[in-house]
Write a protein that holds these residues in place. Structure first.
Motif, short mmCIF file in Angstrom:
data_model
loop_
_atom_site.label_atom_id
_atom_site.label_comp_id
_atom_site.label_asym_id
_atom_site.label_seq_id
_atom_site.Cartn_x
_atom_site.Cartn_y
_atom_site.Cartn_z
N ILE A 44 1.00 -1.25 0.05
CA ILE A 44 -0.09 0.06 -0.02
C ILE A 44 0.94 1.41 -0.01
N LEU A 45 1.86 1.16 0.89
CA LEU A 45 2.96 2.39 1.06
C LEU A 45 3.36 2.69 -0.37
N GLN A 46 3.76 1.62 -1.18
CA GLN A 46 4.48 1.68 -2.51
C GLN A 46 3.59 2.37 -3.52
N GLU A 47 2.48 2.36 -3.38
CA GLU A 47 1.19 2.86 -4.35
C GLU A 47 1.10 4.27 -3.77
N MET A 48 1.45 4.69 -2.86
CA MET A 48 0.92 6.05 -2.28
C MET A 48 1.78 7.25 -2.84
N PRO A 49 1.22 8.34 -2.97
CA PRO A 49 2.25 9.58 -3.60
C PRO A 49 2.97 9.89 -2.40
N GLU A 50 4.11 10.81 -2.89
CA GLU A 50 4.85 11.42 -1.89
C GLU A 50 4.18 12.64 -1.30
N PRO A 51 4.38 13.09 -0.21
CA PRO A 51 4.92 12.50 0.95
C PRO A 51 4.19 11.36 1.55
N ARG A 52 4.77 9.96 1.60
CA ARG A 52 3.99 8.94 2.12
C ARG A 52 3.60 8.92 3.39
N PRO A 53 2.43 8.54 3.84
CA PRO A 53 2.28 8.48 5.37
C PRO A 53 3.22 7.48 6.03
N ALA A 54 3.09 7.27 7.48
CA ALA A 54 3.96 6.46 8.12
C ALA A 54 3.36 5.27 8.04
#
Length: 137
Positions: A44-54
């Motif tokens: 999920i984190l890899q798919e999220m745009p920057e800045p990524r949540p913790a």
């Protein structure tokens, strides 16, 4: 207290009845889960745009989604693989019925009028709307 399977059935019923809505953050994560099918938090984190949540933030939101009945998991030791229990189309239909009822008194023509008065609709889009309405879908 409901068993896990009874709770899943109960939550699916609530969602189908339109009583559950996703927050913006939940919806963003559900979009990834729907797209991927099965995911780890890392996916999920890899798919999220920057800045990524913790990592912990995403993990907490996924657990909330699970408590709401939108996702479930399969455990592989200490690693959890999450998957959707509500189809995107099912949620979209429920959400749009709520919008239609709450803002347009259940009238599709009022909704189309609202959008067409605020955005120029192309001839192609108009033809597509007419085709959909004529086919009954």
């Amino acid at each position: 207290m409901l068993s896990d399977s009874e709770n899943t059935v109960y939550m699916a019923k609530i969602i189908k009845e339109g009583r559950q809505e996703l927050t913006r953050a939940e919806l963003e994560i559900m979009q990834v889960i729907w797209k991927k099918g099965k995911v780890l938090i890392h996916d999920i984190l890899q798919e999220m745009p920057e800045p990524r949540p913790a990592y912990n933030t995403v993990s907490t939101i996924v657990r909330i989604l699970e408590s709401k009945g939108f996702v479930s998991h399969k455990a592989y030791g200490r690693t959890y693989e999450y998957f959707p229990t509500v189809a995107k189309e099912e949620y979209t239909g429920s959400y749009m019925r709520t919008v239609l009822d709450n803002f347009f008194d259940g009238s599709v023509s009022r909704m189309v009028n609202f959008f067409s008065s605020r955005k120029s609709i192309s001839v192609e889009e108009t033809d597509e709307i007419l085709r959909i309405l004529k086919s009954g879908k």
